[in-house]
Design a protein around this motif. Structure first.
Motif, PDB file in Angstrom:
ATOM      1  N   GLU A  34       0.634  -1.267  -0.199  1.00  0.00           N
ATOM      2  CA  GLU A  34       0.349  -0.301  -0.342  1.00  0.00           C
ATOM      3  C   GLU A  34       0.685   1.019  -0.174  1.00  0.00           C
ATOM      4  O   GLU A  34       1.506   1.352   0.660  1.00  0.00           O
ATOM      5  N   SER A  36      -0.681   4.286  -0.320  1.00  0.00           N
ATOM      6  CA  SER A  36      -1.958   5.453   0.116  1.00  0.00           C
ATOM      7  C   SER A  36      -0.609   6.883   1.599  1.00  0.00           C
ATOM      8  O   SER A  36      -0.256   6.259   2.153  1.00  0.00           O
ATOM      9  N   THR A  44      -4.080   3.590  -2.634  1.00  0.00           N
ATOM     10  CA  THR A  44      -3.091   3.174  -3.708  1.00  0.00           C
ATOM     11  C   THR A  44      -2.500   2.040  -3.694  1.00  0.00           C
ATOM     12  O   THR A  44      -1.829   1.704  -2.203  1.00  0.00           O
ATOM     13  N   TYR A  45      -2.084   1.256  -4.535  1.00  0.00           N
ATOM     14  CA  TYR A  45      -0.808   0.421  -4.573  1.00  0.00           C
ATOM     15  C   TYR A  45       0.208   0.029  -5.001  1.00  0.00           C
ATOM     16  O   TYR A  45       0.091   0.837  -6.679  1.00  0.00           O
TER      17      TYR A  45
END
Length: 138
Positions: A34, A36, A44-45
């Motif tokens: 991840e 984020s 988000t990744y």
């Protein structure tokens, strides 16, 4: 595009093919991490490590001259010392122009099953190490 028939598969470990192959599974994975951050409204990744593993089922063929004898000997040795061996899977025979998956794999298990009214069957499992490649066989 034509479908690939399930009865033509060929699986090999090192120089030994899995004789009398009745079914197989090839699993691939893709790990993610991840990325984020605080204040973001959606996660988000990014992709990180990938891997593969699988299994094969076969009918055990007896006798020192049987093709399965060489296969089992090779698998037992690979499993016993933990060495990675070349893994190749051809879903539609090993002929030129057909799909080929290859990489290095470690045999992680091998079991045999028998019943009074059937054949002796075997099952093996393997763990890929490194990259799995996909290409057309030449």
């Amino acid at each position: 595009m034509a479908a690939i028939r399930g009865n033509l598969g060929v699986m090999e470990f090192g120089a030994a093919g899995v004789a009398a192959l009745t079914s197989y599974t090839l699993d691939t994975t893709q790990d993610t991490a991840e990325t984020s951050a605080m204040g973001a409204t959606g996660r988000t990744y990014i992709s990180t490590m990938h891997g593969f593993s699988g299994s094969a089922d076969f009918i055990l063929e007896g006798g020192a001259d049987a093709p399965q004898f060489d296969t089992i000997t090779a698998l037992d040795v690979a499993s016993a010392d933990g060495s990675a061996v070349l893994f190749e899977l051809f879903p539609e025979t090993s002929g030129s122009g057909n799909i080929k998956y290859s990489g290095s794999a470690i045999i992680t298990g091998c079991s045999y099953t028998a019943s009074f009214d059937g054949t002796v069957t075997g099952s093996l499992t393997f763990q890929g190490t490194g990259t799995l490649t996909s290409q057309l066989a030449s």
